[in-house]
Design a protein around this motif. Structure first.
Motif, PDB file in Angstrom:
ATOM      1  N   GLY A 111     -48.111 -46.954 -32.455  1.00 52.82           N
ATOM      2  CA  GLY A 111     -46.736 -46.624 -32.070  1.00 52.82           C
ATOM      3  C   GLY A 111     -45.956 -47.844 -31.630  1.00 52.82           C
ATOM      4  N   ARG A 112     -46.606 -48.712 -30.894  1.00 53.20           N
ATOM      5  CA  ARG A 112     -45.953 -49.934 -30.435  1.00 53.20           C
ATOM      6  C   ARG A 112     -45.631 -50.846 -31.611  1.00 53.20           C
ATOM      7  NH1 ARG A 112     -49.184 -52.268 -25.781  1.00 53.20           N
ATOM      8  NH2 ARG A 112     -48.534 -50.324 -24.838  1.00 53.20           N
ATOM      9  N   ALA A 113     -46.548 -50.939 -32.572  1.00 53.57           N
ATOM     10  CA  ALA A 113     -46.312 -51.771 -33.758  1.00 53.57           C
ATOM     11  C   ALA A 113     -45.135 -51.235 -34.569  1.00 53.57           C
ATOM     12  CB  ALA A 113     -47.569 -51.842 -34.621  1.00 53.57           C
ATOM     13  N   VAL A 114     -45.038 -49.919 -34.687  1.00 49.06           N
ATOM     14  CA  VAL A 114     -43.916 -49.319 -35.414  1.00 49.06           C
ATOM     15  C   VAL A 114     -42.604 -49.641 -34.715  1.00 49.06           C
ATOM     16  CG1 VAL A 114     -42.841 -47.105 -36.031  1.00 49.06           C
ATOM     17  CG2 VAL A 114     -45.266 -47.494 -36.515  1.00 49.06           C
ATOM     18  N   LEU A 115     -42.588 -49.536 -33.389  1.00 46.14           N
ATOM     19  CA  LEU A 115     -41.375 -49.884 -32.639  1.00 46.14           C
ATOM     20  C   LEU A 115     -40.976 -51.333 -32.880  1.00 46.14           C
ATOM     21  CD1 LEU A 115     -41.932 -48.142 -29.185  1.00 46.14           C
ATOM     22  CD2 LEU A 115     -40.128 -47.640 -30.829  1.00 46.14           C
ATOM     23  N   LEU A 116     -41.964 -52.228 -32.877  1.00 46.13           N
ATOM     24  CA  LEU A 116     -41.679 -53.645 -33.103  1.00 46.13           C
ATOM     25  C   LEU A 116     -41.172 -53.873 -34.526  1.00 46.13           C
ATOM     26  CD1 LEU A 116     -41.779 -56.432 -31.740  1.00 46.13           C
ATOM     27  CD2 LEU A 116     -44.042 -56.711 -32.757  1.00 46.13           C
ATOM     28  N   GLN A 117     -41.789 -53.216 -35.494  1.00 48.64           N
ATOM     29  CA  GLN A 117     -41.330 -53.352 -36.880  1.00 48.64           C
ATOM     30  C   GLN A 117     -39.887 -52.868 -37.029  1.00 48.64           C
ATOM     31  OE1 GLN A 117     -44.743 -51.157 -38.423  1.00 48.64           O
ATOM     32  NE2 GLN A 117     -45.109 -52.850 -39.847  1.00 48.64           N
ATOM     33  N   GLU A 118     -39.565 -51.780 -36.371  1.00 48.34           N
ATOM     34  CA  GLU A 118     -38.194 -51.265 -36.434  1.00 48.34           C
ATOM     35  C   GLU A 118     -37.223 -52.219 -35.748  1.00 48.34           C
ATOM     36  OE1 GLU A 118     -38.521 -47.394 -34.650  1.00 48.34           O
ATOM     37  OE2 GLU A 118     -39.486 -46.529 -36.423  1.00 48.34           O
ATOM     38  N   ALA A 119     -37.616 -52.730 -34.596  1.00 48.81           N
ATOM     39  CA  ALA A 119     -36.738 -53.625 -33.847  1.00 48.81           C
ATOM     40  C   ALA A 119     -36.504 -54.939 -34.588  1.00 48.81           C
ATOM     41  CB  ALA A 119     -37.324 -53.902 -32.461  1.00 48.81           C
ATOM     42  N   LEU A 120     -37.497 -55.386 -35.322  1.00 54.30           N
ATOM     43  CA  LEU A 120     -37.397 -56.662 -36.040  1.00 54.30           C
ATOM     44  C   LEU A 120     -37.293 -56.450 -37.548  1.00 54.30           C
ATOM     45  CD1 LEU A 120     -40.053 -58.723 -34.021  1.00 54.30           C
ATOM     46  CD2 LEU A 120     -37.570 -58.588 -33.672  1.00 54.30           C
ATOM     47  N   ALA A 121     -36.669 -55.368 -37.953  1.00 52.59           N
ATOM     48  CA  ALA A 121     -36.552 -55.031 -39.379  1.00 52.59           C
ATOM     49  C   ALA A 121     -35.870 -56.126 -40.194  1.00 52.59           C
ATOM     50  CB  ALA A 121     -35.802 -53.705 -39.556  1.00 52.59           C
ATOM     51  N   ALA A 122     -34.997 -56.909 -39.563  1.00 57.51           N
ATOM     52  CA  ALA A 122     -34.284 -57.969 -40.281  1.00 57.51           C
ATOM     53  C   ALA A 122     -35.136 -59.232 -40.446  1.00 57.51           C
ATOM     54  CB  ALA A 122     -32.984 -58.309 -39.550  1.00 57.51           C
ATOM     55  N   TRP A 123     -36.279 -59.294 -39.795  1.00 60.22           N
ATOM     56  CA  TRP A 123     -37.141 -60.466 -39.892  1.00 60.22           C
ATOM     57  C   TRP A 123     -37.983 -60.403 -41.163  1.00 60.22           C
ATOM     58  CZ3 TRP A 123     -39.783 -62.971 -35.152  1.00 60.22           C
ATOM     59  CH2 TRP A 123     -38.834 -63.208 -34.146  1.00 60.22           C
ATOM     60  N   SER A 124     -38.216 -61.575 -41.739  1.00 64.76           N
ATOM     61  CA  SER A 124     -39.134 -61.651 -42.879  1.00 64.76           C
ATOM     62  C   SER A 124     -40.566 -61.722 -42.335  1.00 64.76           C
ATOM     63  CB  SER A 124     -38.847 -62.901 -43.713  1.00 64.76           C
ATOM     64  OG  SER A 124     -39.216 -64.072 -42.978  1.00 64.76           O
ATOM     65  N   GLU A 125     -41.522 -61.510 -43.212  1.00 66.03           N
ATOM     66  CA  GLU A 125     -42.931 -61.644 -42.835  1.00 66.03           C
ATOM     67  C   GLU A 125     -43.210 -63.065 -42.346  1.00 66.03           C
ATOM     68  OE1 GLU A 125     -46.940 -60.968 -42.097  1.00 66.03           O
ATOM     69  OE2 GLU A 125     -45.323 -59.522 -42.391  1.00 66.03           O
ATOM     70  N   ASP A 126     -42.608 -64.072 -43.002  1.00 68.66           N
ATOM     71  CA  ASP A 126     -42.813 -65.464 -42.591  1.00 68.66           C
ATOM     72  C   ASP A 126     -42.298 -65.712 -41.178  1.00 68.66           C
ATOM     73  OD1 ASP A 126     -44.040 -66.090 -44.994  1.00 68.66           O
ATOM     74  OD2 ASP A 126     -42.233 -66.991 -45.878  1.00 68.66           O
ATOM     75  N   GLN A 127     -41.126 -65.165 -40.853  1.00 71.54           N
ATOM     76  CA  GLN A 127     -40.579 -65.337 -39.501  1.00 71.54           C
ATOM     77  C   GLN A 127     -41.493 -64.679 -38.469  1.00 71.54           C
ATOM     78  OE1 GLN A 127     -36.674 -63.637 -40.577  1.00 71.54           O
ATOM     79  NE2 GLN A 127     -35.789 -65.336 -39.396  1.00 71.54           N
ATOM     80  N   ALA A 128     -41.947 -63.480 -38.775  1.00 73.11           N
ATOM     81  CA  ALA A 128     -42.820 -62.765 -37.837  1.00 73.11           C
ATOM     82  C   ALA A 128     -44.136 -63.522 -37.661  1.00 73.11           C
ATOM     83  CB  ALA A 128     -43.073 -61.346 -38.333  1.00 73.11           C
ATOM     84  N   GLN A 129     -44.700 -64.034 -38.738  1.00 74.18           N
ATOM     85  CA  GLN A 129     -45.958 -64.767 -38.651  1.00 74.18           C
ATOM     86  C   GLN A 129     -45.779 -66.068 -37.861  1.00 74.18           C
ATOM     87  OE1 GLN A 129     -49.046 -63.503 -39.831  1.00 74.18           O
ATOM     88  NE2 GLN A 129     -49.605 -65.055 -38.352  1.00 74.18           N
ATOM     89  N   LEU A 130     -44.670 -66.764 -38.083  1.00 75.38           N
ATOM     90  CA  LEU A 130     -44.399 -67.988 -37.340  1.00 75.38           C
ATOM     91  C   LEU A 130     -44.274 -67.687 -35.846  1.00 75.38           C
ATOM     92  CD1 LEU A 130     -43.783 -71.007 -37.202  1.00 75.38           C
ATOM     93  CD2 LEU A 130     -41.374 -70.447 -37.666  1.00 75.38           C
ATOM     94  N   ALA A 131     -43.554 -66.624 -35.504  1.00 76.07           N
ATOM     95  CA  ALA A 131     -43.415 -66.239 -34.091  1.00 76.07           C
ATOM     96  C   ALA A 131     -44.774 -65.899 -33.497  1.00 76.07           C
ATOM     97  CB  ALA A 131     -42.457 -65.058 -33.951  1.00 76.07           C
ATOM     98  N   SER A 132     -45.580 -65.158 -34.230  1.00 78.16           N
ATOM     99  CA  SER A 132     -46.913 -64.787 -33.759  1.00 78.16           C
ATOM    100  C   SER A 132     -47.784 -66.018 -33.540  1.00 78.16           C
ATOM    101  CB  SER A 132     -47.575 -63.846 -34.769  1.00 78.16           C
ATOM    102  OG  SER A 132     -48.868 -63.506 -34.357  1.00 78.16           O
TER     103      SER A 132
END
Length: 170
Positions: A111-132
């Protein structure tokens, strides 16, 4: 070249802002039902190790024995964790998740991952991976620095936590 004072100040402000934001996100996900944010954090740490001593769990969470005891007692009452005597040390006990605890934790994390995916829907996979990756490196560096500080407790076999969610559960 070492980090400048202004950069350090800015980084601290941003870490605290992230912490406050994550607290709001995790609180929202906890409002759906089940254990609260703090208990989910305890369950997550137990789930990562499978089974561990209470003292190891307290050290990983950065809490004292009394605080941990209250959390574990509540989780045990809810049926999410079990305690059993340590086979080699009668003064200690081992803590693990029950099947119900594993299921509830898995559901909460999903559920938390879904919320994060929704909140960061405009982010690309590369942006999310870099942030992680960046947050993981920051967490690891801070953890290592704390462990090397004078008067720090002796290292245990635990691994540094690289999940920014940790900030929200402390």
């Amino acid at each position: 070249m070492p980090m400048q004072q202004e950069t350090a100040d800015d980084l601290i402000r941003k870490i605290f802002a992230l912490q406050r934001t994550l607290r709001c996100v995790t609180q929202h996900s906890a409002d759906i039902g089940g254990p609260g944010v703090a208990l989910q954090g305890v369950m997550r740490m137990i789930g990562e190790d499978g089974e561990l001593r209470a003292t190891e769990l307290a050290a990983k969470l950065g809490v004292g024995p009394a605080g941990l005891s209250r959390h574990v007692a509540e989780l045990e009452e809810l049926g999410y964790v079990r305690r059993r005597p340590h086979p080699q040390d009668r003064r200690a006990y081992l803590i693990s998740l029950t099947e119900l605890g594993e299921s509830v934790l898995r559901e909460a994390l999903t559920g938390r991952a879904v919320l994060l995916q929704e909140a960061l829907a405009a982010w690309s996979e590369d942006q999310a991976q870099l942030a992680s990756d960046t947050l993981g490196a920051l967490s690891d560096a801070l953890f290592t620095s704390i462990r090397r500080a004078p008067g720090a407790p002796e290292p245990t076999q635990e691994t540094p936590v690289s999940d920014p969610q940790e900030l929200a559960t402390k």
